[in-house]
Design a protein around this motif. Structure first.
Motif, short mmCIF file in Angstrom:
data_model
loop_
_atom_site.label_atom_id
_atom_site.label_comp_id
_atom_site.label_asym_id
_atom_site.label_seq_id
_atom_site.Cartn_x
_atom_site.Cartn_y
_atom_site.Cartn_z
N THR A 68 39.69 28.37 48.34
CA THR A 68 40.72 29.36 48.65
C THR A 68 41.87 29.23 47.65
N ALA A 69 42.29 28.02 47.38
CA ALA A 69 43.37 27.80 46.40
C ALA A 69 42.92 28.23 45.01
N LEU A 70 41.68 27.93 44.66
CA LEU A 70 41.18 28.26 43.33
C LEU A 70 40.98 29.76 43.14
N THR A 71 40.21 30.38 44.03
CA THR A 71 39.88 31.80 43.86
C THR A 71 40.91 32.75 44.46
N GLY A 72 41.72 32.25 45.40
CA GLY A 72 42.71 33.12 46.04
C GLY A 72 44.08 33.02 45.42
N ALA A 73 44.34 31.97 44.64
CA ALA A 73 45.68 31.81 44.05
C ALA A 73 45.60 31.52 42.55
N ALA A 74 44.93 30.44 42.17
CA ALA A 74 44.94 30.03 40.76
C ALA A 74 44.29 31.06 39.84
N PRO A 132 43.65 34.46 40.34
CA PRO A 132 44.44 35.69 40.19
C PRO A 132 45.72 35.48 39.37
N LEU A 133 46.41 34.35 39.57
CA LEU A 133 47.61 34.09 38.79
C LEU A 133 47.29 33.93 37.30
N ALA A 134 46.17 33.30 36.99
CA ALA A 134 45.76 33.14 35.59
C ALA A 134 45.43 34.49 34.97
N ILE A 135 44.74 35.35 35.72
CA ILE A 135 44.39 36.67 35.20
C ILE A 135 45.63 37.51 34.98
N VAL A 136 46.54 37.53 35.96
CA VAL A 136 47.78 38.30 35.82
C VAL A 136 48.62 37.74 34.68
N GLY A 137 48.73 36.43 34.58
CA GLY A 137 49.50 35.82 33.50
C GLY A 137 48.91 36.14 32.14
N GLY A 138 47.60 36.06 32.02
CA GLY A 138 46.94 36.40 30.77
C GLY A 138 47.14 37.86 30.40
N ALA A 139 47.05 38.74 31.38
CA ALA A 139 47.26 40.16 31.13
C ALA A 139 48.70 40.43 30.69
#
Length: 196
Positions: A16-22, A24-31
């Motif tokens: 949950t922490a990996l796929t639900g938080a880390a 998405p945050l990495a994808i948004v940050g990269g974008a």
């Protein structure tokens, strides 16, 4: 029993922490780093204020503006929640009309729209809605059909308006995916910057 539940619970929390938080945050940050304007919804800023998105159609109706493709979006009627009313380009309720090609209501609406345009040849996207009801683009043919009206309302030469359309026409992706298109918001904002 508790010993077999604990690993399952820990695994669930980890994923949950990996796929639900880390993730998405990495994808948004990269974008945000690679394409910040697109990551923010392709918002168009004018005089420090957002005026729209290049990805969502808007309801331009004035004679001096290019009109978008018709929208089929609806919202609940404020007077009777059991009914809906047309609300063009309601981005919170994207949908098609779900009317069949043989629907009398659809045929009557399209015939009425064609008659209102007073044109000998009408591009399909001038009278038909898109699947989302929010299409931000029109065909170059649709834009050119509107050029005389826009030029007259803005006291511009038709050739100037046609040149503006040509400069805002986007070719198909990779030269063959999709059709040529013109973003209505970008075109209308360019009109505002034209000297009269």
């Amino acid at each position: 029993m508790l010993s077999s539940l604990r690993p399952a619970f820990v695994t669930m929390l980890a994923f949950t922490a990996l796929t639900g938080a880390a993730l998405p945050l990495a994808i948004v940050g990269g974008a945000q780093i690679l394409a910040p304007e697109k990551a923010d919804g392709s918002l168009v800023i004018r005089d420090g204020q957002p005026v729209g998105s290049l990805l969502i159609g808007q309801n331009f109706t004035g004679a001096g503006f290019f009109h978008p493709r018709p929208s089929a979006t609806v919202e609940p009627d404020p007077k009777d929640s059991s009914k809906t009313i047309p609300t063009p380009y309601a981005a919170d309720n994207s949908a098609a009309s779900n009317l069949a090609p043989t629907s009398k209501a659809l045929i009557d609406r399209v015939r009425g729209d064609v008659a209102a345009l007073h044109a000998t040849s009408v591009p399909a996207d001038a009278v038909t809605t898109s699947g989302s009801g929010l299409d931000p683009d029109i065909s170059p043919e649709n834009a050119l059909m509107q050029a005389d009206r826009v030029a007259a309302a803005r006291h511009l030469a038709t050739d100037q308006v046609r040149a503006l359309i040509a400069s805002h026409t986007q070719l198909p992706l990779l030269g063959f995916l999709g059709g040529a298109r013109v973003n209505v918001l970008a075109l209308n904002l360019a009109l505002l910057n034209m000297p009269r």
